[in-house]
Design an enzyme around this catalytic site. Structure first.
Site, PDB file in Angstrom:
ATOM      1  CG  HIS A 109     -44.386  15.949  62.550  1.00  0.00           C
ATOM      2  ND1 HIS A 109     -43.829  14.728  62.847  1.00  0.00           N
ATOM      3  CD2 HIS A 109     -44.724  16.512  63.743  1.00  0.00           C
ATOM      4  CE1 HIS A 109     -43.823  14.560  64.164  1.00  0.00           C
ATOM      5  NE2 HIS A 109     -44.348  15.627  64.732  1.00  0.00           N
TER       6      HIS A 109
ATOM      7  CG  ASP B  82     -40.666  17.107  68.933  1.00  0.00           C
ATOM      8  OD1 ASP B  82     -40.800  18.336  68.792  1.00  0.00           O
ATOM      9  OD2 ASP B  82     -41.622  16.316  69.058  1.00  0.00           O
TER      10      ASP B  82
HETATM   11 ZN   LIG Z   1     -43.365  17.111  69.152  1.00  0.00          ZN
END
Ligand SMILES: [Zn+2]
Length: 353
Positions: A132, A168
Site C-alpha cells: 500500500h 493479499d
Molecule cells: Zn492485506
C-alpha cells in the site's frame, strides 16, 4: 530448488505500536520455526539483509516524502504527518522507521539481486511486500515500497518484463499505481473487493492507462469466498497471463490475510488451500527467477505456520505434513459475485474461460 531466505531480527523493529495488527515480531517466530526444524541447508540458505541506499528509494518515491520519513524517524516535531499518510491511525510514524525502512527495502532489493545474477532461483524476504506504500505517502501500514524497488532492480539487471502477482486479501493499490503506466510491468491482484474492504480500490474494470493498456489486472472477490473458487481462479488467471505477457521474472506478494482465521479480511481459505495455491504458482514459475515477499496476515499463528511452510516448499521440501485438508465452501452470494467478475474478464479482457 536453491532458495535464499533473507532475515534479520532487526526486521521486527517495524514498530507501529504494541496493539497494532501488524506485528513484525512474527518474522522472528518464523525464522525460529525453520531453525528448529533444521530447515536451513545448502538449498535453503539464510542470508542477512543490508540496508538499501537513499538513491534506491528515490527511484520509487517523491524526494520530499523520503525526507519527511527520515525527519519523523528522528523524532522531529512540527511536521504535518497526516499530509503524508503517517498517522495517527493505520500507519503511525515511529522512531527508527527510516533505518528499518532502508533495511526491509534492502531485503527485497537483495532478493532481486540474488535471483537476477542466478545465484539463487528464488529469494524470500517476508519483511517486504508492503503493497500500500505510494509514491508520496504512506498507507495501510506501509511506508516505503520495497516491492517497487525489487521490480526496478530486476529491470535494471536486464529482466525486461516483470509480472507482479499479489494474493493479499487487500488490493495491491500502491504497486499498481507506481507501475500503471509501465507496459513492461504487469500488476495482477487477487483480493477482497473494495466494496467491502480497505483500500476500496481494485475494480475488475481497471486496466491501466493508454500507454500501458492491459498492464493492470484486478480480480476481486466477495466476502465468504472460499478455496473452491479462489484457488482455481488464482492459478488459471495467472497461468493465462504468463502465456500472454511472457514475463522474464516474477515478484510474488504472499500476504496471508485471505485465510479464514484472519481478523481483518473476510475470505475463508483454509491453510492447505492457500498453500496448495502458492505451490501451484511456484510450479508455474519454475523456469523464472522469483522474488517472494510477505505482506498482510494478522492471525500470528496462521502466518507463522503458512510462511514457514512457504520457505520449505520454495526450497522443494515436503510442506504438507500436519495440514488439515478440509475444503472451505463459498456462500451463494460470493459465487454470484464471482460469476459476474469472470463474465466481465471473459467478455472484456479476453480471458478464454
Ligand atoms: Zn492485506
Amino acid at each position: 530448488m536453491k532458495t535464499a531466505y533473507i532475515h534479520s531480527d532487526l526486521y521486527a523493529s517495524y514498530n507501529l505500536g504494541p496493539r497494532h495488527p501488524l506485528q513484525q515480531a512474527r518474522l522472528i517466530d518464523i525464522c525460529e520455526t525453520l531453525h528448529n526444524q533444521g530447515a536451513f541447508d545448502e538449498n535453503l540458505v539464510l542470508v542477512e539483509p543490508s540496508p538499501c541506499k537513499e538513491s534506491d528509494l528515490l527511484s520509487v518515491h517523491d524526494a520530499e516524502y523520503i525526507q519527511i520519513v527520515k525527519r519523523a524517524s528522528q523524532g522531529e516535531t512540527g511536521i504535518q504527518l497526516s499530509r503524508y499518510g503517517l498517522g495517527p491511525g493505520d500507519t503511525p510514524a515511529f522512531a527508527g522507521m527510516w533505518e528499518n525502512g532502508l533495511l526491509y527495502c534492502g531485503g527485497s532489493l537483495r532478493c532481486a539481486e540474488l535471483v537476477a545474477d542466478g545465484t539463487y532461483k528464488r529469494a524470500i524476504s517476508f519483511a517486504g511486500g508492503l503493497h500500500h506504500a505510494h509514491y508520496d505517502h504512506a498507507s495501510g501500514f506501509c511506508i516505503l515500497s520495497d516491492i517497487a524497488i525489487a521490480i526496478n532492480t530486476l529491470k535494471s539487471n536486464g529482466y525486461k518484463r516483470v509480472l507482479y502477482v499479489d494474493i493479499d486479501v487487500h488490493h495491491g493499490d500502491g504497486v499498481e499505481a507506481l507501475f500503471r503506466s509501465d507496459p513492461n510491468v504487469l500488476t495482477l491482484s487477487f483480493h477482497e473487493s473494495g466494496a467491502w474492504l480497505f483500500p476500496g480500490t481494485g475494480n475488475v474494470q481497471d486496466r491501466g492507462v493508454e500507454s500501458a493498456v492491459d498492464s493492470v489486472w484486478n480480480v476481486p472477490f466477495a466476502p465468504n469466498t472460499g478455496g473452491d473458487v479462489w484457488c482455481s481462479t488464482v492459478s488459471d488467471v495467472t497461468s493465462h497471463l504468463m502465456d500472454r505477457f511472457l514475463p522474464d521474472a516474477i515478484v510474488l506478494q504472499l500476504g496471508a490475510d485471505a485465510l479464514a482465521e484472519d481478523p481483518l479480511g473476510h475470505l475463508v481459505m483454509t491453510r492447505s488451500e492457500w498453500l496448495q495455491t502458492v505451490d501451484t504458482l511456484l510450479q508455474m514459475f519454475r523456469d523464472k527467477p522469483v522474488v517472494i515477499l510477505g505482506g498482510g496476515g494478522y492471525c500470528r499463528a496462521a502466518v507463522v505456520d503458512v510462511w514457514s511452510r512457504v520457505a520449505l516448499l520454495a526450497a522443494g521440501r515436503p510442506w504438507q505434513i500436519g495440514l488439515e485438508l478440509e475444503q472451505s465452501l463459498s456462500t451463494s452470494d460470493a459465487l454470484e459475485f464471482h460469476r459476474s467478475t469472470m463474465r466481465y474478464l471473459h467478455d472484456q479482457r479476453g480471458l478464454p474461460f
